[in-house]
Motif scaffolding. Sequence first.
Motif, PDB file in Angstrom:
ATOM      1  N   UNK A  92      42.443  31.097  35.266  1.00 21.53           N
ATOM      2  CA  UNK A  92      41.553  30.636  34.194  1.00 21.53           C
ATOM      3  C   UNK A  92      40.347  31.536  33.964  1.00 21.53           C
ATOM      4  N   UNK A  93      40.236  32.636  34.740  1.00 18.67           N
ATOM      5  CA  UNK A  93      38.977  33.359  34.799  1.00 18.67           C
ATOM      6  C   UNK A  93      38.793  34.410  33.702  1.00 18.67           C
ATOM      7  N   UNK A  94      39.895  35.028  33.232  1.00 17.70           N
ATOM      8  CA  UNK A  94      39.741  36.132  32.287  1.00 17.70           C
ATOM      9  C   UNK A  94      38.870  37.231  32.876  1.00 17.70           C
ATOM     10  N   UNK A  95      39.137  37.593  34.121  1.00 15.65           N
ATOM     11  CA  UNK A  95      38.267  38.502  34.872  1.00 15.65           C
ATOM     12  C   UNK A  95      39.096  39.698  35.344  1.00 15.65           C
ATOM     13  N   UNK A  96      38.911  40.837  34.694  1.00 14.82           N
ATOM     14  CA  UNK A  96      39.681  42.027  35.061  1.00 14.82           C
ATOM     15  C   UNK A  96      39.058  42.794  36.216  1.00 14.82           C
ATOM     16  N   UNK A  97      37.832  42.436  36.608  1.00 14.18           N
ATOM     17  CA  UNK A  97      37.126  43.200  37.632  1.00 14.18           C
ATOM     18  C   UNK A  97      37.271  42.611  39.034  1.00 14.18           C
ATOM     19  N   UNK A  98      37.542  41.332  39.143  1.00 13.19           N
ATOM     20  CA  UNK A  98      37.627  40.731  40.464  1.00 13.19           C
ATOM     21  C   UNK A  98      38.826  41.326  41.217  1.00 13.19           C
ATOM     22  N   UNK A  99      38.706  41.421  42.527  1.00 14.34           N
ATOM     23  CA  UNK A  99      39.775  41.964  43.352  1.00 14.34           C
ATOM     24  C   UNK A  99      40.044  41.036  44.535  1.00 14.34           C
ATOM     25  N   UNK A 100      41.127  41.301  45.232  1.00 16.96           N
ATOM     26  CA  UNK A 100      41.522  40.473  46.348  1.00 16.96           C
ATOM     27  C   UNK A 100      40.636  40.685  47.558  1.00 16.96           C
ATOM     28  N   UNK A 101      40.635  39.685  48.443  1.00 16.85           N
ATOM     29  CA  UNK A 101      39.845  39.807  49.671  1.00 16.85           C
ATOM     30  C   UNK A 101      40.257  38.728  50.653  1.00 16.85           C
ATOM     31  N   UNK A 102      40.083  39.028  51.947  1.00 20.48           N
ATOM     32  CA  UNK A 102      40.204  38.032  53.004  1.00 20.48           C
ATOM     33  C   UNK A 102      38.815  37.586  53.419  1.00 20.48           C
ATOM     34  N   UNK A 103      38.690  36.335  53.782  1.00 19.55           N
ATOM     35  CA  UNK A 103      37.420  35.794  54.268  1.00 19.55           C
ATOM     36  C   UNK A 103      37.707  34.875  55.451  1.00 19.55           C
TER      37      UNK A 103
END
Length: 483
Positions: free
Chosen positions: A337-348
């Motif tokens: 739902x974000x429409x976000x091309x800049x976010x990337x994957x990550x572990x936390x």
Amino acid sequence: MYLGIDIGTSAVKASLVGGDLALIGSASAPLTTQSPRAGWSEQDPESWRQATIQAVRDLGRVHPLDGLRAIGLSGQMHGAVLLDATDRVLRPAILWNDGRAEAVCAALDRDHPELAAVAGVRPMPGFTAPKLAWLAAHEPDLHARIARICLPKDHLGLWLHGAHVTDGCDAAGTWWFDQAARRWSPDHCAATATDPAWLPEPLEGTDLAGHLRPEAAEALGLPAGLPVAVGGGDAAAGAVSVGAVKPGRGFISLGTSGQIFVTTDGYRAAPEAGLHSFAHCLPGQWFQMAAMLNGARPMSWFAEVTGQSVADLLARAETADDDIPLFLPYLTGERTPHGDSRIRGSFCGLGDATGAGEMMRAVVEAIAYAFCDGAEALRRTTEIPEPLLAIGGGTRSDLLLQTISDATGLTLQRGAGAETGPALGAARMAAVAIGAASLDDLDRQPESDRSFTPRPETAQRHAARLDQYRALYAALKPLGSPA
């Protein structure tokens, strides 16, 4: 017999169906993608043609094509193939997962907010129209030479039958299309430096585009003059392959990307929800789709990183303890739902005792939570049918399907042999195009080989994890992708 050709991102697939529209056999040929800069994704359209020749000839060596009656097409959506006045390709095709037009989309969102409701979705970098605006600003000399624009399957179609045509679904994915009216929008073209004269004629997927040209026939080893159907963008052609051709029919797809798809009998715009409200490739039909850029791909990505097989990692994930980290699956950004091309994957939440099994379990759960976000967005406008058919390579994992069912609360059925997808749908549309089958004949769903129902005992845990997953996205969103 009827031949369907699907121009994918990683391969071209050719599928053959008989007079009963059942699958006879398939063959594929690989494709490679180029990334000349970070965030860019391109392919040479000539590679599509060469891979098509290989796939069709390989198919013909196993299943003689002497009785072939028609051809249908499908392909990856949103790609920009730019042609000059002689139909010569001007540059490599810019693909659906290319992010260079992010700033263009932000400007379109700001300056033309009213256009999203007509196009069925907010502007996103992967769509075709923003790429044209980017080219006008960054490659103006090339932009000045454009005479025609094709989508990937339609560029192959141009070679096959010689006509500049497309279907409603592929047109829908460009951000130039007036979804309700099913025609090109002058306002969207004007906002994205596009001459409407460059665009192909929008037809229905079951319409006849033309006949196989002698040059293409010789290369493929087929008789000239075979009818060629327009076909459909891969989202809609895949829907045809599993019978999602009438209102209230739907499925989830677990391939490289992921989708929840529901057919509707009218246009229902919901751009604020991050949905894709698009024309179907069939007459009088539309669809609502939650589109996740990262379907089952994070599992194979993690397998590649660790040097282990997906199967081995999933076996370890099955027995992982309760100390599971969180994972964001956004390897290539996100649409719904974000429409976000800049976010990337990550572990936390990694700890000293965290192993590959726990990390793979986190990957599986993250894919499920992405589908939770998609389902929540879709429910704002459309009821999700149940049981919901599940298709795609990711459905080989019982763990993944059960986790999606548990997290979303949806009952899923794994479609038996449903991985062929868009090429099968394209072949069936070819039969309709020549009158050998009707639209009603496309209303056929694959048998299921297993059902997955939500387990009540998991609900509380997944609800808490989903809240954490969403909070992690919100926390990391300001960082975007590393510089």
